[in-house]
Scaffold this active site. Structure first.
Site, PDB file in Angstrom:
ATOM      1  NE  ARG A   5      31.624  49.940  63.069  1.00  0.00           N
ATOM      2  CZ  ARG A   5      32.158  50.201  64.262  1.00  0.00           C
ATOM      3  NH1 ARG A   5      31.458  50.000  65.355  1.00  0.00           N
ATOM      4  NH2 ARG A   5      33.374  50.685  64.357  1.00  0.00           N
ATOM      5  CB  SER A  12      36.701  49.512  59.616  1.00  0.00           C
ATOM      6  OG  SER A  12      37.376  50.050  60.712  1.00  0.00           O
ATOM      7  CD  GLU A  18      32.383  49.065  59.476  1.00  0.00           C
ATOM      8  OE1 GLU A  18      32.392  50.253  59.109  1.00  0.00           O
ATOM      9  OE2 GLU A  18      32.969  48.688  60.486  1.00  0.00           O
TER      10      GLU A  18
HETATM   11  N1  EPU Z   1      46.107  45.593  63.846  1.00  0.00           N
HETATM   12  C1  EPU Z   1      47.225  45.083  63.239  1.00  0.00           C
HETATM   13  N2  EPU Z   1      47.498  45.466  61.965  1.00  0.00           N
HETATM   14  C2  EPU Z   1      46.698  46.333  61.291  1.00  0.00           C
HETATM   15  C3  EPU Z   1      45.560  46.836  61.915  1.00  0.00           C
HETATM   16  C4  EPU Z   1      45.272  46.467  63.215  1.00  0.00           C
HETATM   17  O1  EPU Z   1      47.959  44.299  63.802  1.00  0.00           O
HETATM   18  O2  EPU Z   1      47.014  46.634  60.139  1.00  0.00           O
HETATM   19  C5  EPU Z   1      45.826  45.223  65.241  1.00  0.00           C
HETATM   20  C6  EPU Z   1      46.084  46.443  66.151  1.00  0.00           C
HETATM   21  O3  EPU Z   1      47.411  46.496  66.553  1.00  0.00           O
HETATM   22  C7  EPU Z   1      45.158  46.167  67.304  1.00  0.00           C
HETATM   23  C8  EPU Z   1      43.995  45.442  66.667  1.00  0.00           C
HETATM   24  O4  EPU Z   1      44.445  44.954  65.409  1.00  0.00           O
HETATM   25  O5  EPU Z   1      45.762  45.315  68.250  1.00  0.00           O
HETATM   26  C9  EPU Z   1      42.754  46.300  66.501  1.00  0.00           C
HETATM   27  O6  EPU Z   1      43.078  47.472  65.759  1.00  0.00           O
HETATM   28  P1  EPU Z   1      42.457  48.902  66.145  1.00  0.00           P
HETATM   29  O7  EPU Z   1      42.601  49.162  67.588  1.00  0.00           O
HETATM   30  O8  EPU Z   1      42.996  49.889  65.188  1.00  0.00           O
HETATM   31  O9  EPU Z   1      40.892  48.745  65.928  1.00  0.00           O
HETATM   32  P2  EPU Z   1      40.078  47.995  64.798  1.00  0.00           P
HETATM   33  O10 EPU Z   1      39.445  46.801  65.399  1.00  0.00           O
HETATM   34  O11 EPU Z   1      40.889  47.820  63.588  1.00  0.00           O
HETATM   35  C10 EPU Z   1      37.818  49.217  65.351  1.00  0.00           C
HETATM   36  C11 EPU Z   1      36.712  49.844  64.534  1.00  0.00           C
HETATM   37  C12 EPU Z   1      37.098  51.265  64.148  1.00  0.00           C
HETATM   38  C13 EPU Z   1      37.323  52.059  65.428  1.00  0.00           C
HETATM   39  C14 EPU Z   1      38.438  51.376  66.243  1.00  0.00           C
HETATM   40  C15 EPU Z   1      38.637  52.034  67.573  1.00  0.00           C
HETATM   41  C16 EPU Z   1      35.617  48.030  63.366  1.00  0.00           C
HETATM   42  C17 EPU Z   1      35.463  47.297  62.087  1.00  0.00           C
HETATM   43  N3  EPU Z   1      36.481  49.037  63.350  1.00  0.00           N
HETATM   44  O12 EPU Z   1      38.946  49.111  64.485  1.00  0.00           O
HETATM   45  O13 EPU Z   1      36.003  51.824  63.457  1.00  0.00           O
HETATM   46  O14 EPU Z   1      37.687  53.396  65.138  1.00  0.00           O
HETATM   47  O15 EPU Z   1      38.091  49.999  66.495  1.00  0.00           O
HETATM   48  O16 EPU Z   1      37.551  51.769  68.418  1.00  0.00           O
HETATM   49  O17 EPU Z   1      34.948  47.693  64.357  1.00  0.00           O
HETATM   50  C18 EPU Z   1      35.104  52.142  61.280  1.00  0.00           C
HETATM   51  O18 EPU Z   1      34.194  51.398  61.606  1.00  0.00           O
HETATM   52  O19 EPU Z   1      35.143  52.685  60.129  1.00  0.00           O
HETATM   53  C19 EPU Z   1      36.197  52.388  62.209  1.00  0.00           C
HETATM   54  C20 EPU Z   1      37.272  53.094  61.859  1.00  0.00           C
END
Ligand code: EPU
Length: 350
Positions: free
Chosen positions: A164, A246, A346
């Site tokens: 990012r 995010s 972000e």
């Molecule tokens: N989780 C929770 N509770 C929540 C949210 C997440 O327990 O409220 C846990 C999920 O169960 C999972 C883990 O956290 O085990 C990660 O969550 P998720 O797979 O949804 O991905 P993320 O790390 O929250 C990142 C990117 C997203 C991207 C997704 C999929 C960042 C900051 N965000 O989200 O990017 O779509 O992975 O690859 O790196 C963005 O940057 O705007 C964005 C949406």
């Protein structure tokens, strides 16, 4: 070039925050930027580049000259033995590009389907999702130097991509010569899409789709459909509920710090990185602190994904940027108090 005064920015930011640009110029190509630089009044103003407005928080009216990027066009620029080189204008919607490349039979962007924003903004924060980042498919870009009016091109190494992050997020004038924020305006981006395409399926949500459907060798269109379905299920559609994706980056910690957190919080979601550090799921940390569904004024934490802050007031009574930032700071404080981790936002706060 036609400078517009007092332009409402609510339609141009995905949070749907109400604010105005004192002066806005729509940029359809380098000639519009040259006209700005040649204009005695406009050339003296500070500038704010605006793409799809999907990664900004507006905390008030914008006094800087807003350069709204509307450079059009998508084309197959050329091909090499291994790649299709696709070029797109900065103003093209990111998802439109992903869909168009698939229609042309050039897969490679499907894991990044439905990411809001424009092509021109995509290198700035090296967008990524479901195991693929922009830098994996990037070839080069054209930009204009607003200090000198010169056009230049950058390859991937020169963009300094990391998670990012890129040179476009860092202030210019750094001693190492890197840092192009406020200086470079991206006009066109070229992508290298592999002729020998391989699916990228190493992400838990996609593995789940494979076992649910029994499809173990999906084509790019199938992955596109899965990614769209996964995102629609857990991320709010900005057309319906304003948001900027995010809100915080996933923080990285040392193995020692992680071991310390796991000892106290055995369920913390974490991923091992190639460099030995460990990435923590910020959404999990925020969720664990009980933030899902909480609000400050009309700003709130999305119920299905704690990493996403949303506008609860819609277009009529939108949240303010101040409310979003108050909520963000409260989240940062509680995550720091419980886990000793400082979350970094972000979006760009304007
Ligand atoms: N989780 C929770 N509770 C929540 C949210 C997440 O327990 O409220 C846990 C999920 O169960 C999972 C883990 O956290 O085990 C990660 O969550 P998720 O797979 O949804 O991905 P993320 O790390 O929250 C990142 C990117 C997203 C991207 C997704 C999929 C960042 C900051 N965000 O989200 O990017 O779509 O992975 O690859 O790196 C963005 O940057 O705007 C964005 C949406």
């Amino acid at each position: 070039m036609n400078p517009e005064k007092n332009v409402p920015l609510q339609p141009y930011n995905t949070f749907g925050i109400a604010a105005k640009a004192h002066v806005l110029v729509r940029v359809q190509g380098e000639d519009d930027l040259r006209a700005v630089l040649a204009d005695p009044q406009l050339s003296t103003l500070p500038r704010q580049v605006l793409g799809g407005g999907s990664n900004i928080v507006l905390t008030g009216d914008v006094k800087a000259l807003v350069l709204k990027m509307e450079v059009p066009g998508m084309r197959l620029a050329h091909e090499t033995d291994k790649h299709w080189i696709i070029e797109a204008g900065a103003g093209v919607g990111w998802h439109d590009l992903v869909a168009w490349t698939l229609d042309q039979g050039c897969p490679g962007l499907e894991n990044m389907a439905l990411i809001p924003g424009t092509v021109g903004a995509s290198p700035v924060q090296n967008i990524g999702a479901y195991g693929v980042e922009l830098q994996d498919r990037f070839e080069s870009l054209d930009a204009m130097d607003l200090f000198t009016g010169e056009l230049f091109s950058l390859n991937a190494a020169q963009c300094g991509f990391s998670y990012r992050d890129s040179v476009f997020k860092h202030a210019s004038g750094r001693p190492d010569g890197l840092g192009l924020a406020g200086r470079a305006v991206i006009l066109r981006v070229r992508f290298a899409l592999p002729k020998r395409w391989k699916p990228e399926l190493g992400y838990a949500d996609l593995e789940r789709k494979m076992s649910e459907t029994g499809i173990h060798s999906p084509d790019a269109r199938q992955i596109f459909d899965w990614v769209c379905a996964i995102r629609r299920a857990k991320l709010p559609d900005p057309q319906v509920i304003g948001n900027a994706g995010s809100f915080f980056k996933n923080p990285t910690v040392s193995p020692e710090q992680c071991a310390d957190i796991i000892a106290r919080e055995p369920k913390v979601v974490h991923y091992h990185l190639d460099d030995g550090r460990i990435k923590l799921a910020a959404g999990w940390l925020i969720d664990a602190c009980g933030w899902k569904g909480k609000t400050v004024g009309h700003a709130g934490v999305y119920e299905k994904q704690a990493l996403v802050l949303v506008n609860r007031g819609g277009r009529e009574n939108p949240c303010t940027g101040g409310e979003v930032m108050t909520l963000a700071k409260a989240i940062q404080t509680s995550v720091y108090e419980r886990f000793g981790i400082r979350l970094e936002p972000e979006p760009v706060v304007i």
